[in-house]
Design a protein around this motif. Sequence first.
Motif, mmCIF file in Angstrom:
data_model
loop_
_atom_site.group_PDB
_atom_site.id
_atom_site.type_symbol
_atom_site.label_atom_id
_atom_site.label_comp_id
_atom_site.label_asym_id
_atom_site.label_seq_id
_atom_site.Cartn_x
_atom_site.Cartn_y
_atom_site.Cartn_z
ATOM 1 N N THR A 175 0.831 -1.206 0.000
ATOM 2 C CA THR A 175 0.000 0.000 0.000
ATOM 3 C C THR A 175 0.866 1.256 0.000
ATOM 4 O O THR A 175 0.582 2.216 -0.729
ATOM 5 N N LEU A 176 1.926 1.260 0.784
ATOM 6 C CA LEU A 176 2.820 2.416 0.793
ATOM 7 C C LEU A 176 3.464 2.618 -0.575
ATOM 8 O O LEU A 176 3.626 3.761 -1.033
ATOM 9 N N ILE A 177 3.825 1.541 -1.247
ATOM 10 C CA ILE A 177 4.395 1.659 -2.592
ATOM 11 C C ILE A 177 3.388 2.298 -3.540
ATOM 12 O O ILE A 177 3.727 3.213 -4.312
ATOM 13 N N VAL A 178 2.130 1.849 -3.498
ATOM 14 C CA VAL A 178 1.103 2.409 -4.381
ATOM 15 C C VAL A 178 0.868 3.880 -4.075
ATOM 16 O O VAL A 178 0.780 4.712 -4.983
ATOM 17 N N LEU A 179 0.788 4.230 -2.800
ATOM 18 C CA LEU A 179 0.576 5.633 -2.438
ATOM 19 C C LEU A 179 1.734 6.496 -2.936
ATOM 20 O O LEU A 179 1.531 7.627 -3.398
ATOM 21 N N GLY A 180 2.955 5.967 -2.845
ATOM 22 C CA GLY A 180 4.104 6.691 -3.372
ATOM 23 C C GLY A 180 4.009 6.898 -4.873
ATOM 24 O O GLY A 180 4.367 7.959 -5.393
ATOM 25 N N ARG A 181 3.535 5.888 -5.588
ATOM 26 C CA ARG A 181 3.390 6.016 -7.035
ATOM 27 C C ARG A 181 2.317 7.032 -7.413
ATOM 28 O O ARG A 181 2.466 7.758 -8.405
ATOM 29 N N LEU A 182 1.244 7.090 -6.641
ATOM 30 C CA LEU A 182 0.152 8.013 -6.965
ATOM 31 C C LEU A 182 0.542 9.466 -6.734
ATOM 32 O O LEU A 182 -0.051 10.371 -7.335
ATOM 33 N N LEU A 183 1.523 9.697 -5.882
ATOM 34 C CA LEU A 183 1.946 11.067 -5.568
ATOM 35 C C LEU A 183 2.822 11.650 -6.670
ATOM 36 O O LEU A 183 3.708 10.990 -7.202
ATOM 37 N N LYS A 184 2.590 12.913 -6.960
ATOM 38 C CA LYS A 184 3.524 13.644 -7.802
ATOM 39 C C LYS A 184 4.847 13.813 -7.068
ATOM 40 O O LYS A 184 4.894 13.765 -5.835
ATOM 41 N N THR A 185 5.917 14.017 -7.802
ATOM 42 C CA THR A 185 7.202 14.292 -7.175
ATOM 43 C C THR A 185 7.082 15.536 -6.293
ATOM 44 O O THR A 185 6.511 16.551 -6.712
ATOM 45 N N GLU A 186 7.585 15.424 -5.079
ATOM 46 C CA GLU A 186 7.503 16.452 -4.042
ATOM 47 C C GLU A 186 6.077 16.614 -3.509
ATOM 48 O O GLU A 186 5.790 17.583 -2.789
ATOM 49 N N GLY A 187 5.196 15.667 -3.829
ATOM 50 C CA GLY A 187 3.868 15.662 -3.221
ATOM 51 C C GLY A 187 3.949 15.165 -1.786
ATOM 52 O O GLY A 187 4.967 14.648 -1.323
ATOM 53 N N LYS A 188 2.840 15.311 -1.047
ATOM 54 C CA LYS A 188 2.831 14.956 0.367
ATOM 55 C C LYS A 188 1.689 13.982 0.682
ATOM 56 O O LYS A 188 0.582 14.097 0.147
ATOM 57 N N LEU A 189 2.002 13.060 1.573
ATOM 58 C CA LEU A 189 1.047 12.056 2.043
ATOM 59 C C LEU A 189 0.848 12.238 3.537
ATOM 60 O O LEU A 189 1.810 12.204 4.306
ATOM 61 N N TRP A 190 -0.413 12.444 3.945
ATOM 62 C CA TRP A 190 -0.748 12.561 5.365
ATOM 63 C C TRP A 190 -1.311 11.242 5.838
ATOM 64 O O TRP A 190 -2.295 10.741 5.289
ATOM 65 N N LEU A 191 -0.672 10.658 6.854
ATOM 66 C CA LEU A 191 -1.071 9.368 7.401
ATOM 67 C C LEU A 191 -1.434 9.502 8.870
ATOM 68 O O LEU A 191 -0.772 10.237 9.614
ATOM 69 N N ALA A 192 -2.456 8.781 9.283
ATOM 70 C CA ALA A 192 -2.773 8.690 10.705
ATOM 71 C C ALA A 192 -3.208 7.266 11.001
ATOM 72 O O ALA A 192 -3.833 6.608 10.168
ATOM 73 N N GLY A 193 -2.862 6.781 12.175
ATOM 74 C CA GLY A 193 -3.252 5.420 12.529
ATOM 75 C C GLY A 193 -3.132 5.163 14.010
ATOM 76 O O GLY A 193 -2.555 5.958 14.764
ATOM 77 N N SER A 194 -3.701 4.033 14.429
ATOM 78 C CA SER A 194 -3.609 3.596 15.822
ATOM 79 C C SER A 194 -2.254 2.933 16.047
ATOM 80 O O SER A 194 -1.769 2.197 15.191
#
Length: 270
Positions: free
Chosen positions: A126-145
């Motif tokens: 899932t992290l690999i896919v999220l990285g692919r979906l992001l543009k270069t220098e894009g940001k991913l906000w994650l939250a979890g237990s």
Amino acid sequence: MLDYYYEITDDVPPVLAARYKAYHYNGPGQARRSLERLGIAADDVILDVGCGTGGALIAAAEKCSHIYGMDIALRWLIICQQRLREQGVTATLVCADVEASPFPDRYFSKIVATDLLENVYSVDRTLIVLGRLLKTEGKLWLAGSNKFCLGPHPSTRLWAIGYFPESLRRRLVTYLRGVDSLRFINLISPGRIIRYAKKIGLNAHMLSPRMIVMDDEESYPASDRLLIRTYILLARLPLIRQILIWVGPAFEMILWKSPYSMESKGVDQT
């Protein structure tokens, strides 16, 4: 609709259903603060993965118009669609598994993933896919237990349950709650996510304990309100705040896609 959802979800007892519903009611207010930290701009293209009832989509619509929500559960998307309609929000909703995302690579400038990694088939994929979906220098906000929370885990309300070996944990949760509500849950920690994300070119830009906003406080049970207020006060103290990152109930982070990542250079990571 939320009441009906939890009536047909037979492995969620009423006491937990009440807490989960309060969490959804509070979604837009909580997401506004998260999106402020992420730095949403009018020209951003935003994806909320595991969008659920659409709290983050409602908050994002206040800042920009290119908004997408994806969830594997059609039931959630039906509720989300109704909620967006009531709020006058327009967003593209897609029913899909994140590991089989229908979106092209490098399509989104910002991605939000709240309580997603606990519920996927593979955290790493899932992290690999999220990285692919992001543009270069894009940001991913994650939250979890947090697996290593010393207090009650949100899915069980059992204290320090993540420290038990899996076989013992399974028997204990089943005995105390009637069903193993963790059987489909990935127990994750911020350190584990950051270490793997770094390998694929997603660098930690921010890490903190989950900062709670209670816009709809009365929807929470009284005992929860007391715990949440205590947590909010403790999270404001610098030393306690650092401790809560590692042993608190939940964490949040922003990962930044480096232009030097393998995916940015066109290297296949499968």
